[in-house]
Design a protein around this motif. Structure first.
Motif, PDB file in Angstrom:
ATOM      1  N   THR A  49      32.549  48.334  33.476  1.00  0.00           N
ATOM      2  CA  THR A  49      33.183  48.873  34.677  1.00  0.00           C
ATOM      3  C   THR A  49      32.523  48.417  35.966  1.00  0.00           C
ATOM      4  O   THR A  49      33.208  47.984  36.904  1.00  0.00           O
ATOM      5  CB  THR A  49      33.186  50.413  34.622  1.00  0.00           C
ATOM      6  N   ILE A  50      31.223  48.504  36.053  1.00  0.00           N
ATOM      7  CA  ILE A  50      30.536  48.152  37.301  1.00  0.00           C
ATOM      8  C   ILE A  50      30.680  46.669  37.613  1.00  0.00           C
ATOM      9  O   ILE A  50      30.982  46.297  38.745  1.00  0.00           O
ATOM     10  CB  ILE A  50      29.048  48.565  37.242  1.00  0.00           C
ATOM     11  N   GLN A  51      30.501  45.832  36.604  1.00  0.00           N
ATOM     12  CA  GLN A  51      30.616  44.397  36.844  1.00  0.00           C
ATOM     13  C   GLN A  51      32.049  44.015  37.210  1.00  0.00           C
ATOM     14  O   GLN A  51      32.267  43.196  38.104  1.00  0.00           O
ATOM     15  CB  GLN A  51      30.122  43.613  35.636  1.00  0.00           C
ATOM     16  N   ALA A  52      33.021  44.609  36.530  1.00  0.00           N
ATOM     17  CA  ALA A  52      34.420  44.313  36.850  1.00  0.00           C
ATOM     18  C   ALA A  52      34.743  44.779  38.270  1.00  0.00           C
ATOM     19  O   ALA A  52      35.417  44.070  39.023  1.00  0.00           O
ATOM     20  CB  ALA A  52      35.348  44.978  35.839  1.00  0.00           C
ATOM     21  N   GLY A  53      34.270  45.975  38.618  1.00  0.00           N
ATOM     22  CA  GLY A  53      34.512  46.485  39.969  1.00  0.00           C
ATOM     23  C   GLY A  53      33.815  45.652  41.026  1.00  0.00           C
ATOM     24  O   GLY A  53      34.382  45.365  42.081  1.00  0.00           O
ATOM     25  N   GLY A  54      32.594  45.244  40.754  1.00  0.00           N
ATOM     26  CA  GLY A  54      31.859  44.397  41.694  1.00  0.00           C
ATOM     27  C   GLY A  54      32.543  43.056  41.881  1.00  0.00           C
ATOM     28  O   GLY A  54      32.617  42.532  42.997  1.00  0.00           O
ATOM     29  N   ILE A  57      35.558  43.656  44.134  1.00  0.00           N
ATOM     30  CA  ILE A  57      35.143  43.767  45.540  1.00  0.00           C
ATOM     31  C   ILE A  57      34.713  42.404  46.077  1.00  0.00           C
ATOM     32  O   ILE A  57      35.049  42.036  47.202  1.00  0.00           O
ATOM     33  CB  ILE A  57      34.018  44.819  45.697  1.00  0.00           C
ATOM     34  N   GLY A  58      34.002  41.643  45.274  1.00  0.00           N
ATOM     35  CA  GLY A  58      33.583  40.305  45.694  1.00  0.00           C
ATOM     36  C   GLY A  58      34.759  39.403  45.994  1.00  0.00           C
ATOM     37  O   GLY A  58      34.771  38.678  46.996  1.00  0.00           O
ATOM     38  N   ARG A  59      35.765  39.454  45.134  1.00  0.00           N
ATOM     39  CA  ARG A  59      36.968  38.644  45.367  1.00  0.00           C
ATOM     40  C   ARG A  59      37.680  39.083  46.640  1.00  0.00           C
ATOM     41  O   ARG A  59      38.142  38.255  47.429  1.00  0.00           O
ATOM     42  CB  ARG A  59      37.924  38.763  44.188  1.00  0.00           C
ATOM     43  N   LYS A  60      37.779  40.403  46.817  1.00  0.00           N
ATOM     44  CA  LYS A  60      38.428  40.906  48.031  1.00  0.00           C
ATOM     45  C   LYS A  60      37.654  40.456  49.267  1.00  0.00           C
ATOM     46  O   LYS A  60      38.248  40.037  50.259  1.00  0.00           O
ATOM     47  CB  LYS A  60      38.546  42.432  47.998  1.00  0.00           C
ATOM     48  N   ALA A  61      36.333  40.559  49.195  1.00  0.00           N
ATOM     49  CA  ALA A  61      35.508  40.153  50.339  1.00  0.00           C
ATOM     50  C   ALA A  61      35.691  38.663  50.645  1.00  0.00           C
ATOM     51  O   ALA A  61      35.806  38.282  51.818  1.00  0.00           O
ATOM     52  CB  ALA A  61      34.037  40.471  50.064  1.00  0.00           C
ATOM     53  N   ILE A 110      38.531  47.947  50.720  1.00  0.00           N
ATOM     54  CA  ILE A 110      37.264  47.809  49.992  1.00  0.00           C
ATOM     55  C   ILE A 110      36.656  49.181  49.718  1.00  0.00           C
ATOM     56  O   ILE A 110      36.140  49.440  48.634  1.00  0.00           O
ATOM     57  CB  ILE A 110      36.294  46.871  50.738  1.00  0.00           C
ATOM     58  N   GLY A 111      36.747  50.096  50.688  1.00  0.00           N
ATOM     59  CA  GLY A 111      36.250  51.460  50.477  1.00  0.00           C
ATOM     60  C   GLY A 111      36.995  52.164  49.361  1.00  0.00           C
ATOM     61  O   GLY A 111      36.396  52.863  48.526  1.00  0.00           O
TER      62      GLY A 111
END
Length: 126
Positions: A49-54, A57-61, A110-111
């Motif tokens: 979960t954390i890696q997928a979520g990160g 967020i990284g892709r969005k950023a 992102i939030g």
């Protein structure tokens, strides 16, 4: 008696140099973004979960950074073509308004994604 403001004209040679500079910056940025996306793609091997979520967020950023730089380059290109100081001020005002709106929407997205990740992490594992 009204006086006419002085004519504001950018010499064609200067305009050409500025346009080439903007185009070179655009090409350099495109190369950077290609490398960044390639690097982000190498991180796709994990599934928790954390890696997928990160990763999300990284892709969005990266996407937002690309959009923001593209908007700034487009703004710079428009400034080079401005005919008078009033047009420069209008372009600047429009750019600031659109970027503030974009930044607000990007931060909200992102939030929201970060909140979802936190919620998913807090859920009991099955």
């Amino acid at each position: 008696m009204t006086t006419k403001p002085p004519n504001f004209e950018i010499p064609p040679e200067m305009r050409e140099v500025a346009e080439k500079s903007v185009e070179q910056a655009r090409k350099a940025f495109d190369g950077f973004m290609g490398a960044a996306y390639k690097a982000a793609g190498t991180l796709e091997g994990t599934t928790d979960t954390i890696q997928a979520g990160g990763k999300d967020i990284g892709r969005k950023a990266l996407t937002y950074a690309e959009q923001n730089v593209a908007a700034a380059l487009e703004f710079a290109s428009s400034l080079v073509k401005a005919r008078d100081p009033q047009q420069v001020l209008q372009l600047q005002s429009d750019f600031i308004k659109s970027q503030l709106q974009a930044f607000g929407e990007q931060a909200k997205d992102i939030g929201s994604t970060a909140g979802k990740i936190a919620s998913d992490v807090a859920k009991p594992q099955k």
